[in-house]
Scaffold this active site. Sequence first.
Site, PDB file in Angstrom:
ATOM      1  N   ASP A   7     -20.899 -37.132 -25.916  1.00  0.00           N
ATOM      2  CA  ASP A   7     -21.168 -36.324 -27.112  1.00  0.00           C
ATOM      3  C   ASP A   7     -22.673 -36.404 -27.344  1.00  0.00           C
ATOM      4  O   ASP A   7     -23.166 -37.371 -27.928  1.00  0.00           O
ATOM      5  CB  ASP A   7     -20.400 -36.879 -28.306  1.00  0.00           C
ATOM      6  N   GLU A  68     -20.211 -32.199 -24.115  1.00  0.00           N
ATOM      7  CA  GLU A  68     -19.938 -31.157 -25.108  1.00  0.00           C
ATOM      8  C   GLU A  68     -20.902 -29.991 -24.928  1.00  0.00           C
ATOM      9  O   GLU A  68     -22.112 -30.191 -24.794  1.00  0.00           O
ATOM     10  CB  GLU A  68     -20.059 -31.701 -26.524  1.00  0.00           C
ATOM     11  N   ASP A 141     -19.177 -40.464 -33.250  1.00  0.00           N
ATOM     12  CA  ASP A 141     -19.774 -39.992 -32.000  1.00  0.00           C
ATOM     13  C   ASP A 141     -19.091 -40.644 -30.800  1.00  0.00           C
ATOM     14  O   ASP A 141     -18.900 -40.010 -29.756  1.00  0.00           O
ATOM     15  CB  ASP A 141     -21.270 -40.314 -31.970  1.00  0.00           C
TER      16      ASP A 141
END
Length: 212
Positions: A7, A68, A141
């Site tokens: 992420d 991501e 996260d």
Amino acid sequence: MRVMGVDPGLTRCGWGVVDGLPGRRAKLVAVGVVRTEPELPLAQRLLQVADGLTTVLRECLPDAVAVERVFARNDVSTIMGTAQASGIAMMLAAQHGLPVATHTPSEVKAAVTGNGRADKAQVTLMITKILALAEAPRPADAADGLALAICHLWRGGPTALAAGQDTAYHHDPLASVAGSAGAPTAAQTAWARAAAAARAQPKEWKLPAKTR
């Protein structure tokens, strides 16, 4: 199959590594966050992100990396940092001869919760249940890194499983390097051999504090 999810972010870059197969329960390998200080020069912060993710790659030896996908937002400064961290993650994966995939936030949320509009709390709750964890991974996260890895596993991974190969996934790191564009570099070959050797002797992963 072992997947590392990232992420991306400059202040907190979440990551998670899981083992599993498409349609099967995933198992936690390691999870954490690479942190950088906002007052540091940008180049130094990017270097810290690169160093932290490199440590995870070398310790956990994933078969693939899922990052991501970055979308444009009104907050230009935030999106720039996210895009830069994303580029670092993808570059490192390619440098190690690993396949890279990107997944949108809605794809990840739909994969782990069944709802493409789920909030972070719902994603964290489902990750905790899916991996049968005693407590939720923090911060969010880190949970997002795990969600990316699970999403990639459940969407079929980097390659389709061979016919009849439904009880185990046999991955040859040397074959992955040889199948990448061009001849493998010395670093990629060394990485592949180290991965093969490490898989022959499983161990408990203990990562440096800076990557947690």
